[in-house]
Design a protein around this motif. Structure first.
Motif, PDB file in Angstrom:
ATOM      1  N   GLY A 193       0.818  -1.219   0.000  1.00 13.46           N
ATOM      2  CA  GLY A 193       0.000   0.000   0.000  1.00 13.46           C
ATOM      3  C   GLY A 193       0.846   1.260   0.000  1.00 13.46           C
ATOM      4  N   ALA A 194       0.155   2.384  -0.114  1.00 21.58           N
ATOM      5  CA  ALA A 194       0.854   3.666  -0.018  1.00 21.58           C
ATOM      6  C   ALA A 194       1.507   3.776   1.356  1.00 21.58           C
ATOM      7  CB  ALA A 194      -0.117   4.818  -0.243  1.00 21.58           C
ATOM      8  N   SER A 195       0.890   3.154   2.348  1.00 21.96           N
ATOM      9  CA  SER A 195       1.386   3.276   3.723  1.00 21.96           C
ATOM     10  C   SER A 195       2.802   2.721   3.895  1.00 21.96           C
ATOM     11  CB  SER A 195       0.431   2.576   4.695  1.00 21.96           C
ATOM     12  OG  SER A 195      -0.851   3.154   4.605  1.00 21.96           O
ATOM     13  N   PHE A 198      -3.071  11.478   5.767  1.00 17.43           N
ATOM     14  CA  PHE A 198      -2.028  10.581   5.260  1.00 17.43           C
ATOM     15  C   PHE A 198      -0.650  11.239   5.291  1.00 17.43           C
ATOM     16  CE2 PHE A 198      -5.825   8.637   3.216  1.00 17.43           C
ATOM     17  CZ  PHE A 198      -5.758   7.429   3.880  1.00 17.43           C
ATOM     18  N   CYS A 233       1.559  15.375   0.057  1.00 17.89           N
ATOM     19  CA  CYS A 233       0.466  14.509  -0.379  1.00 17.89           C
ATOM     20  C   CYS A 233      -0.337  15.325  -1.384  1.00 17.89           C
ATOM     21  CB  CYS A 233      -0.396  14.084   0.806  1.00 17.89           C
ATOM     22  SG  CYS A 233      -1.793  13.056   0.308  1.00 17.89           S
ATOM     23  N   THR A 247      -7.288  12.915   0.370  1.00 10.88           N
ATOM     24  CA  THR A 247      -8.477  12.098   0.159  1.00 10.88           C
ATOM     25  C   THR A 247      -9.561  12.344   1.196  1.00 10.88           C
ATOM     26  OG1 THR A 247      -6.776  10.479  -0.409  1.00 10.88           O
ATOM     27  CG2 THR A 247      -9.051   9.715  -0.453  1.00 10.88           C
ATOM     28  N   ASP A 292       2.813  11.724  -2.669  1.00 12.02           N
ATOM     29  CA  ASP A 292       1.815  10.671  -2.536  1.00 12.02           C
ATOM     30  C   ASP A 292       0.649  11.058  -3.448  1.00 12.02           C
ATOM     31  OD1 ASP A 292      -0.221   8.957  -1.827  1.00 12.02           O
ATOM     32  OD2 ASP A 292      -0.096   9.330   0.337  1.00 12.02           O
ATOM     33  N   SER A 302      -1.808   8.867  -4.378  1.00  9.83           N
ATOM     34  CA  SER A 302      -2.739   7.729  -4.332  1.00  9.83           C
ATOM     35  C   SER A 302      -4.131   8.061  -4.869  1.00  9.83           C
ATOM     36  CB  SER A 302      -2.881   7.230  -2.894  1.00  9.83           C
ATOM     37  OG  SER A 302      -1.657   6.722  -2.433  1.00  9.83           O
ATOM     38  N   SER A 303      -4.642   9.244  -4.506  1.00  7.92           N
ATOM     39  CA  SER A 303      -6.035   9.518  -4.860  1.00  7.92           C
ATOM     40  C   SER A 303      -6.186  10.492  -6.024  1.00  7.92           C
ATOM     41  CB  SER A 303      -6.788  10.027  -3.626  1.00  7.92           C
ATOM     42  OG  SER A 303      -6.081  11.089  -3.024  1.00  7.92           O
ATOM     43  N   GLN A 350      -5.748   1.424  -5.357  1.00  3.51           N
ATOM     44  CA  GLN A 350      -7.184   1.158  -5.193  1.00  3.51           C
ATOM     45  C   GLN A 350      -8.121   2.348  -5.368  1.00  3.51           C
ATOM     46  OE1 GLN A 350      -4.791   1.020  -2.938  1.00  3.51           O
ATOM     47  NE2 GLN A 350      -5.434   1.520  -0.885  1.00  3.51           N
ATOM     48  N   LYS A 351      -7.586   3.502  -5.782  1.00  3.56           N
ATOM     49  CA  LYS A 351      -8.467   4.638  -6.053  1.00  3.56           C
ATOM     50  C   LYS A 351      -8.672   4.838  -7.551  1.00  3.56           C
ATOM     51  CE  LYS A 351      -7.564   5.534  -1.585  1.00  3.56           C
ATOM     52  NZ  LYS A 351      -6.455   5.768  -0.666  1.00  3.56           N
TER      53      LYS A 351
HETATM   54  C1  LIG Z   1      -5.752   5.724   0.477  1.00  2.00           C
HETATM   55  C2  LIG Z   1      -4.566   6.565   0.679  1.00  2.00           C
HETATM   56  C3  LIG Z   1      -3.445   6.125   1.403  1.00  2.00           C
HETATM   57  C4  LIG Z   1      -3.395   4.779   2.080  1.00  2.00           C
HETATM   58  O1  LIG Z   1      -3.219   3.818   1.142  1.00  2.00           O
HETATM   59  P1  LIG Z   1      -2.988   2.286   1.538  1.00  2.00           P
HETATM   60  O2  LIG Z   1      -2.800   1.675   0.197  1.00  2.00           O
HETATM   61  O3  LIG Z   1      -4.221   1.852   2.250  1.00  2.00           O
HETATM   62  O4  LIG Z   1      -1.792   2.208   2.400  1.00  2.00           O
HETATM   63  C5  LIG Z   1      -2.354   6.961   1.493  1.00  2.00           C
HETATM   64  N1  LIG Z   1      -2.357   8.176   0.926  1.00  2.00           N
HETATM   65  C6  LIG Z   1      -3.421   8.643   0.245  1.00  2.00           C
HETATM   66  C7  LIG Z   1      -3.379  10.004  -0.359  1.00  2.00           C
HETATM   67  C8  LIG Z   1      -4.559   7.855   0.106  1.00  2.00           C
HETATM   68  O5  LIG Z   1      -5.611   8.324  -0.577  1.00  2.00           O
END
Ligand SMILES: *Cc1c(COP(=O)(O)O)cnc(C)c1O
Length: 357
Positions: free
Chosen positions: A75-77, A100, A146, A150, A169, A171-172, A192-193
């Motif tokens: 994951g991003a984590s 995050f 970030c 999100t 980051d 992710s979203s 997953q986003k």
């Molecule tokens: C969802 C999210 C995370 C966490 O992602 P994981 O894959 O659950 O670790 C981290 N940063 C952002 C910006 C997110 O949207």
């Protein structure tokens, strides 16, 4: 079969075309006689899938040659720890603009000297700090941000000016609009986003930033190891990478990131325009920091918030409840959310406003 409009912040909707294609190829991928789930990651047929996913990602995002693309897990984590373990030599700057980035900051503090370049805590993370509000350390190994928050529904509409490489980051917001990758040192995103099911993390790293990590860094958390093995040091998340490939095909057919951005802007404008004109619902994020992906809003009371979320779910608009940390409402409208879903949601909100104002 009936599909709902799923406004979940993640895992979230995937394009119908992708789901249908995956279903059609589920038990026999291109005459191989097996599902992608059953294939050896070392097989020729799988190699062509991962190569295609990487090539498409490079093409769509315009990733320069001197960047490595890594398909990882955790994951991003996990990147909250991997980034400092691999990139931190002397000190690094972190902007805390939400939940995050706060976690990333806390994690990095375990590994060395970390400076808080800015925090949005005082305004409850409704705003992205301006360039003039950033206190940057000369010679910092990197600046971590970030890109899209999100939970709070805010996004950076500018790339900070700094002499240090920027680690973002995404992710979203990855794949939601064109991005100048060359302005960043490292981009990471949980899939997953906007990309694939959960279980895949994409890391895009400028090659010269890959160096000897801290001595205690696990092999599996070493960028150099994954870069050298072309994401095949161990078994990669094979099926997620395959779905990413399908999502990228869908995106290319749609016209790439410029076309996607136009669509996303239109979808977000539908919601924000309505919220700005409503005397019942109120947008939460500062207008200059609004996210195109996660739209946060509230009604006049917590009771009405609850009633709205329940009524919306009953009408086929699911997961509109805001994150437990902030409450209120959040509509996540990632790439796969059709425009029609947002139009129908706004119509539903208008009706709810009329009935409850
Ligand atoms: C969802 C999210 C995370 C966490 O992602 P994981 O894959 O659950 O670790 C981290 N940063 C952002 C910006 C997110 O949207």
């Amino acid at each position: 079969m009936s599909r709902i409009y799923n406004f979940s912040a993640g895992p979230s909707m995937l394009p119908m075309e992708v789901l249908n294609r995956a279903a059609a190829e589920m038990t026999d991928y291109e005459g191989s006689g097996m599902s992608v789930m059953e294939m050896s990651h070392r097989s020729k047929v799988y190699q062509s899938i991962i190569d295609d996913a990487e090539a498409r990602l490079r093409r769509i995002m315009g990733i320069p040659e001197n960047y490595d693309v890594l398909f990882l897990q955790g994951g991003a984590s996990l990147q909250f720890a991997m980034v400092p373990m691999n990139l931190l030599k002397t000190s690094a700057d972190y902007v805390v603009s939400g939940e995050f980035s706060g976690k990333a900051y806390k994690e990095a503090c375990k590994y060395g000297s970390i400076c808080l370049a800015a925090t949005g805590e005082a305004n409850h993370f409704t705003k992205i700090p301006a360039q003039s509000e950033l206190s940057l350390t000369p010679g910092a190994d990197y600046l971590h941000i970030c890109q899209n928050n999100t939970i709070y529904g805010t996004t950076w509409h500018y790339i900070p000016e700094t002499a240090s490489p920027i680690v973002a980051d995404m992710s979203s917001c990855i794949l939601s609009e064109p991005v100048d990758v060359s302005r960043y040192g490292l981009i990471y995103a949980g899939a997953q986003k906007n990309m694939a099911p959960a279980g895949l993390t994409v890391v895009i790293i400028r090659h010269d930033l890959i160096s000897e990590p801290m001595s205690f860094t696990p092999t599996m958390m070493t960028y150099a190891v994954h870069a050298k093995a072309k994401s095949m040091y161990n078994t990669p998340p094979c099926y997620q990478i395959y779905i990413l490939k399908l999502v990228l095909e869908w995106l290319e057919n749609l016209g790439g990131l410029t076309a996607m951005q136009k669509l996303n802007r239109e979808k977000a404008a539908l919601l924000y325009d309505y919220l700005d004109g409503s005397s019942f619902f109120r947008p939460i994020a500062d207008p200059d920091s609004r996210s195109m992906m996660n739209v946060t809003f509230q009604s006049p009371s917590a009771e009405l918030d609850d009633a709205f979320v329940k009524a919306a779910a009953a009408a086929g608009f699911s997961n509109l409840k805001g994150h437990r940390l902030v409450g209120h409402m959040r509509a996540s409208i990632y790439n796969a959310m059709p425009r029609e879903g947002v139009e129908k949601l706004v119509a539903f909100m208008r009706d709810f406003e009329k009935a409850n104002a």
